[in-house]
Write a protein that holds these residues in place. Structure first.
Motif, PDB file in Angstrom:
ATOM      1  N   VAL A 266     -46.016   9.778 -23.740  1.00 12.03           N
ATOM      2  CA  VAL A 266     -46.642   8.466 -24.083  1.00 12.03           C
ATOM      3  C   VAL A 266     -45.415   7.529 -24.270  1.00 12.03           C
ATOM      4  O   VAL A 266     -45.252   6.314 -23.949  1.00 12.03           O
ATOM      5  CB  VAL A 266     -47.732   8.566 -24.847  1.00 12.03           C
ATOM      6  CG1 VAL A 266     -48.376   7.126 -25.426  1.00 12.03           C
ATOM      7  CG2 VAL A 266     -48.796   9.469 -24.139  1.00 12.03           C
ATOM      8  N   PHE A 267     -44.632   7.673 -25.607  1.00  8.39           N
ATOM      9  CA  PHE A 267     -43.837   6.931 -26.119  1.00  8.39           C
ATOM     10  C   PHE A 267     -42.621   6.714 -24.895  1.00  8.39           C
ATOM     11  O   PHE A 267     -41.977   5.643 -24.902  1.00  8.39           O
ATOM     12  CB  PHE A 267     -43.186   7.676 -27.300  1.00  8.39           C
ATOM     13  CG  PHE A 267     -44.321   7.936 -28.271  1.00  8.39           C
ATOM     14  CD1 PHE A 267     -45.397   7.098 -28.510  1.00  8.39           C
ATOM     15  CD2 PHE A 267     -43.768   8.847 -29.386  1.00  8.39           C
ATOM     16  CE1 PHE A 267     -46.210   7.407 -29.453  1.00  8.39           C
ATOM     17  CE2 PHE A 267     -44.749   8.897 -30.497  1.00  8.39           C
ATOM     18  CZ  PHE A 267     -45.970   8.094 -30.373  1.00  8.39           C
ATOM     19  N   GLY A 268     -42.120   7.656 -24.353  1.00 10.44           N
ATOM     20  CA  GLY A 268     -41.319   7.631 -23.106  1.00 10.44           C
ATOM     21  C   GLY A 268     -41.665   6.599 -22.056  1.00 10.44           C
ATOM     22  O   GLY A 268     -40.875   5.867 -21.711  1.00 10.44           O
ATOM     23  N   LEU A 269     -42.982   6.657 -21.735  1.00 11.52           N
ATOM     24  CA  LEU A 269     -43.329   5.659 -20.592  1.00 11.52           C
ATOM     25  C   LEU A 269     -43.189   4.409 -21.396  1.00 11.52           C
ATOM     26  O   LEU A 269     -43.118   3.515 -20.514  1.00 11.52           O
ATOM     27  CB  LEU A 269     -44.957   6.091 -20.418  1.00 11.52           C
ATOM     28  CG  LEU A 269     -45.113   7.354 -19.590  1.00 11.52           C
ATOM     29  CD1 LEU A 269     -46.462   7.806 -19.508  1.00 11.52           C
ATOM     30  CD2 LEU A 269     -44.388   7.069 -18.315  1.00 11.52           C
ATOM     31  N   ILE A 270     -43.519   4.252 -22.540  1.00 15.23           N
ATOM     32  CA  ILE A 270     -43.409   2.854 -23.122  1.00 15.23           C
ATOM     33  C   ILE A 270     -41.823   2.129 -22.814  1.00 15.23           C
ATOM     34  O   ILE A 270     -41.690   1.083 -22.591  1.00 15.23           O
ATOM     35  CB  ILE A 270     -43.904   2.610 -24.722  1.00 15.23           C
ATOM     36  CG1 ILE A 270     -45.122   3.230 -24.863  1.00 15.23           C
ATOM     37  CG2 ILE A 270     -43.536   1.313 -25.194  1.00 15.23           C
ATOM     38  CD1 ILE A 270     -45.612   3.307 -26.288  1.00 15.23           C
ATOM     39  N   ALA A 271     -41.013   3.226 -23.306  1.00 16.49           N
ATOM     40  CA  ALA A 271     -39.629   2.873 -23.238  1.00 16.49           C
ATOM     41  C   ALA A 271     -39.179   2.383 -21.864  1.00 16.49           C
ATOM     42  O   ALA A 271     -38.545   1.521 -21.605  1.00 16.49           O
ATOM     43  CB  ALA A 271     -38.628   3.994 -23.742  1.00 16.49           C
ATOM     44  N   ILE A 272     -39.757   3.173 -20.767  1.00 18.61           N
ATOM     45  CA  ILE A 272     -39.650   3.016 -19.493  1.00 18.61           C
ATOM     46  C   ILE A 272     -40.080   1.587 -19.050  1.00 18.61           C
ATOM     47  O   ILE A 272     -39.353   0.742 -18.263  1.00 18.61           O
ATOM     48  CB  ILE A 272     -40.113   3.971 -18.534  1.00 18.61           C
ATOM     49  CG1 ILE A 272     -39.346   5.313 -18.808  1.00 18.61           C
ATOM     50  CG2 ILE A 272     -40.163   3.720 -16.895  1.00 18.61           C
ATOM     51  CD1 ILE A 272     -37.929   5.197 -18.395  1.00 18.61           C
ATOM     52  N   ALA A 273     -41.348   1.191 -19.687  1.00 13.53           N
ATOM     53  CA  ALA A 273     -41.867  -0.267 -19.570  1.00 13.53           C
ATOM     54  C   ALA A 273     -40.982  -1.182 -19.845  1.00 13.53           C
ATOM     55  O   ALA A 273     -40.744  -2.305 -19.209  1.00 13.53           O
ATOM     56  CB  ALA A 273     -43.158  -0.206 -20.112  1.00 13.53           C
ATOM     57  N   GLY A 274     -40.188  -0.912 -20.938  1.00 10.37           N
ATOM     58  CA  GLY A 274     -39.128  -2.098 -21.273  1.00 10.37           C
ATOM     59  C   GLY A 274     -38.086  -2.175 -20.236  1.00 10.37           C
ATOM     60  O   GLY A 274     -37.452  -3.292 -19.805  1.00 10.37           O
ATOM     61  N   ALA A 275     -37.670  -0.991 -19.521  1.00 10.98           N
ATOM     62  CA  ALA A 275     -36.512  -0.821 -18.784  1.00 10.98           C
ATOM     63  C   ALA A 275     -36.809  -1.675 -17.405  1.00 10.98           C
ATOM     64  O   ALA A 275     -36.325  -2.326 -16.760  1.00 10.98           O
ATOM     65  CB  ALA A 275     -36.048   0.477 -18.280  1.00 10.98           C
ATOM     66  N   LYS A 276     -38.217  -1.495 -17.101  1.00 12.60           N
ATOM     67  CA  LYS A 276     -38.895  -2.314 -16.050  1.00 12.60           C
ATOM     68  C   LYS A 276     -38.712  -3.597 -15.868  1.00 12.60           C
ATOM     69  O   LYS A 276     -38.669  -4.150 -15.020  1.00 12.60           O
ATOM     70  CB  LYS A 276     -40.132  -1.521 -15.623  1.00 12.60           C
ATOM     71  CG  LYS A 276     -40.779  -1.860 -14.390  1.00 12.60           C
ATOM     72  CD  LYS A 276     -42.351  -1.330 -14.055  1.00 12.60           C
ATOM     73  CE  LYS A 276     -42.911  -1.581 -12.795  1.00 12.60           C
ATOM     74  NZ  LYS A 276     -43.078  -3.161 -12.367  1.00 12.60           N
ATOM     75  N   TRP A 278     -36.651  -5.581 -17.528  1.00 11.69           N
ATOM     76  CA  TRP A 278     -35.222  -5.789 -17.036  1.00 11.69           C
ATOM     77  C   TRP A 278     -35.143  -5.441 -15.561  1.00 11.69           C
ATOM     78  O   TRP A 278     -34.403  -6.666 -14.858  1.00 11.69           O
ATOM     79  CB  TRP A 278     -34.204  -4.771 -17.553  1.00 11.69           C
ATOM     80  CG  TRP A 278     -33.867  -4.809 -19.237  1.00 11.69           C
ATOM     81  CD1 TRP A 278     -34.326  -6.016 -19.917  1.00 11.69           C
ATOM     82  CD2 TRP A 278     -33.603  -3.771 -20.016  1.00 11.69           C
ATOM     83  NE1 TRP A 278     -34.076  -5.688 -21.098  1.00 11.69           N
ATOM     84  CE2 TRP A 278     -33.672  -4.444 -21.112  1.00 11.69           C
ATOM     85  CE3 TRP A 278     -33.189  -2.600 -19.958  1.00 11.69           C
ATOM     86  CZ2 TRP A 278     -33.091  -3.921 -22.503  1.00 11.69           C
ATOM     87  CZ3 TRP A 278     -32.763  -1.913 -20.979  1.00 11.69           C
ATOM     88  CH2 TRP A 278     -32.791  -2.547 -22.244  1.00 11.69           C
ATOM     89  N   VAL A 279     -35.598  -4.580 -14.868  1.00 11.48           N
ATOM     90  CA  VAL A 279     -35.178  -4.286 -13.273  1.00 11.48           C
ATOM     91  C   VAL A 279     -36.099  -5.584 -12.610  1.00 11.48           C
ATOM     92  O   VAL A 279     -35.546  -6.308 -11.695  1.00 11.48           O
ATOM     93  CB  VAL A 279     -35.783  -3.099 -12.845  1.00 11.48           C
ATOM     94  CG1 VAL A 279     -35.899  -2.876 -11.596  1.00 11.48           C
ATOM     95  CG2 VAL A 279     -34.971  -1.923 -13.464  1.00 11.48           C
ATOM     96  N   ASP A 280     -37.469  -5.734 -13.129  1.00  9.48           N
ATOM     97  CA  ASP A 280     -38.222  -6.788 -12.259  1.00  9.48           C
ATOM     98  C   ASP A 280     -37.588  -8.204 -12.306  1.00  9.48           C
ATOM     99  O   ASP A 280     -37.968  -8.907 -11.437  1.00  9.48           O
ATOM    100  CB  ASP A 280     -39.383  -6.617 -12.874  1.00  9.48           C
ATOM    101  CG  ASP A 280     -40.357  -5.482 -12.740  1.00  9.48           C
ATOM    102  OD1 ASP A 280     -39.637  -4.538 -11.597  1.00  9.48           O
ATOM    103  OD2 ASP A 280     -41.435  -4.978 -12.827  1.00  9.48           O
ATOM    104  N   ASN A 281     -36.939  -8.592 -13.426  1.00 10.83           N
ATOM    105  CA  ASN A 281     -36.456  -9.832 -13.860  1.00 10.83           C
ATOM    106  C   ASN A 281     -35.029  -9.967 -13.371  1.00 10.83           C
ATOM    107  O   ASN A 281     -34.320 -10.932 -13.837  1.00 10.83           O
ATOM    108  CB  ASN A 281     -36.909 -10.223 -15.315  1.00 10.83           C
ATOM    109  CG  ASN A 281     -38.379 -10.592 -15.618  1.00 10.83           C
ATOM    110  OD1 ASN A 281     -38.909 -11.638 -15.077  1.00 10.83           O
ATOM    111  ND2 ASN A 281     -38.957  -9.590 -16.061  1.00 10.83           N
ATOM    112  N   LYS A 282     -34.489  -8.742 -12.952  1.00  9.62           N
ATOM    113  CA  LYS A 282     -33.187  -8.739 -12.488  1.00  9.62           C
ATOM    114  C   LYS A 282     -32.065  -9.290 -13.616  1.00  9.62           C
ATOM    115  O   LYS A 282     -31.350 -10.143 -13.304  1.00  9.62           O
ATOM    116  CB  LYS A 282     -32.966  -9.669 -11.249  1.00  9.62           C
ATOM    117  CG  LYS A 282     -33.656  -9.098 -10.071  1.00  9.62           C
ATOM    118  CD  LYS A 282     -33.471 -10.049  -8.953  1.00  9.62           C
ATOM    119  CE  LYS A 282     -34.271  -9.371  -7.548  1.00  9.62           C
ATOM    120  NZ  LYS A 282     -35.507  -9.250  -7.655  1.00  9.62           N
ATOM    121  N   VAL A 283     -32.393  -8.667 -14.682  1.00 11.01           N
ATOM    122  CA  VAL A 283     -31.455  -9.091 -16.029  1.00 11.01           C
ATOM    123  C   VAL A 283     -29.892  -8.612 -15.615  1.00 11.01           C
ATOM    124  O   VAL A 283     -29.636  -7.657 -15.043  1.00 11.01           O
ATOM    125  CB  VAL A 283     -31.876  -8.397 -17.139  1.00 11.01           C
ATOM    126  CG1 VAL A 283     -30.999  -8.630 -18.403  1.00 11.01           C
ATOM    127  CG2 VAL A 283     -33.393  -8.956 -17.501  1.00 11.01           C
TER     128      VAL A 283
END
Length: 336
Positions: A266-276, A278-283
């Protein structure tokens, strides 16, 4: 509590004073939500662009990582059982379909518990599953209510926590936005107000302060169920089950390593949501401003960097959130 002058007057008095501070925190939270609802979220967006919100969301999951890894595995066997648990969840997530896949956390937890019981109760390899508490617990019970006591010092000490809750809740909303693809900014003020009202109600009745639950966001990411109706039904069921000590005993009977393994997922999925985010907004991490903000935020939050201001302590998530905002503003003139 010590600053309030109630220290030493007994645990009930101390709790009552803390409850007064919690209620004050909820009131401040409601006021912030009302301002956001009235003037909009544009000013928040300027301070928290995708590079900041992505880092804050990731930090929420990473900061919690030490809980299952360090505190929920007493020995080597428990650590292996955590691995078995997240393997069970992974297998359910990838190789099942339909309702089983939607309930991957619950199904994975049940499978891991059965494996744990077979190894401990059957083969004596660890602490056995104890179901005696379930048999001895009552079916129905009422909570203990405590009225708050309002003191200036306690309220001044606890009320500023609302700022941290705002930052944390903002990160949670951004995580849900990243998962669902739906812009939730128009609902941000209402979310803050709802959190504040819940905190006031809880503190007034003798409960703890409440806020959005990051773990549930991880479950949403895993199950891909975002319906508000589902959460309303779940909330009602949780309220009803909260009056049953027997259900509480059932939850407590779940082996700690199994809960730890599920928490890792569960905690890992939250961390991945943060990375997403960045990806979705093309940081663009070729820009040093974005690189430095994200790098420092992740380490400060993951390492639980803490700053103290007298009796008030700002923990890892709070330091990471405010640090990301301040760093982004300070480095704003950079062209690299």
């Amino acid at each position: 509590i010590a600053a309030s002058g109630y220290a030493g007057k007994g645990p009930n008095a101390n709790i009552a004073v803390a409850l007064g501070g919690i209620v004050a925190c909820g009131v401040v939270y409601i006021l912030i939500g009302a301002i956001v609802q009235a003037v909009g979220t544009g000013w928040i967006e300027r301070f928290m662009p995708p590079v900041v919100t992505g880092a804050v969301v990731a930090v929420i999951g990473l900061n919690l990582a030490s809980v299952p890894v360090k505190n929920m595995a007493a020995g080597n066997f428990d650590a292996w059982m955590q691995a078995v648990t997240f393997l069970c969840v992974g297998l359910v997530a990838v190789f099942t379909r339909g309702m089983l896949q939607r309930l991957l956390i619950l199904v994975g937890l049940i499978l891991a518990t059965l494996v744990y019981a077979a190894l401990t109760n059957g083969l004596g390899m660890g602490k056995p599953v104890d179901l005696s508490g379930i048999a001895n617990a009552a079916w129905f019970g009422l909570p203990t209510f405590t009225a708050p006591v309002f003191t200036a010092n306690a309220m001044l000490l606890i009320a500023p926590v609302a700022i941290i809750l705002v930052a944390e809740n903002l990160g949670h909303l951004k995580a849900v936005t990243a998962m669902t693809g739906r812009n939730l900014d128009p609902y941000m003020g209402r979310a803050f107000i709802g959190d504040g009202i819940a905190t006031v109600v809880s503190g007034a009745a003798g409960g703890t302060g409440v806020t959005t639950y990051a773990e549930n966001i991880g479950v949403m990411a895993a199950t891909r169920i975002y319906s508000t109706a589902v959460f309303v039904v779940a909330a009602v069921i949780a309220l009803v089950l909260g009056f049953s000590p027997k259900f509480g005993a059932l939850i407590q009977a779940i082996p700690l390593p199994v809960m730890g393994g599920v928490s890792i997922v569960v905690f890992g999925l939250i961390a991945i949501a943060g990375a997403k985010i960045w990806v979705d907004n093309k940081v663009d991490f070729s820009q040093n401003r974005n690189l430095i903000v994200a790098a420092i935020t992740l380490i400060v939050g993951t390492g639980d960097f803490t700053l103290k201001f007298g009796d008030f302590a700002l923990g890892g998530i709070g330091c990471a959130t405010f640090g990301a905002i301040i760093l982004y503003a300070l480095l704003g003139r950079s062209k690299n």
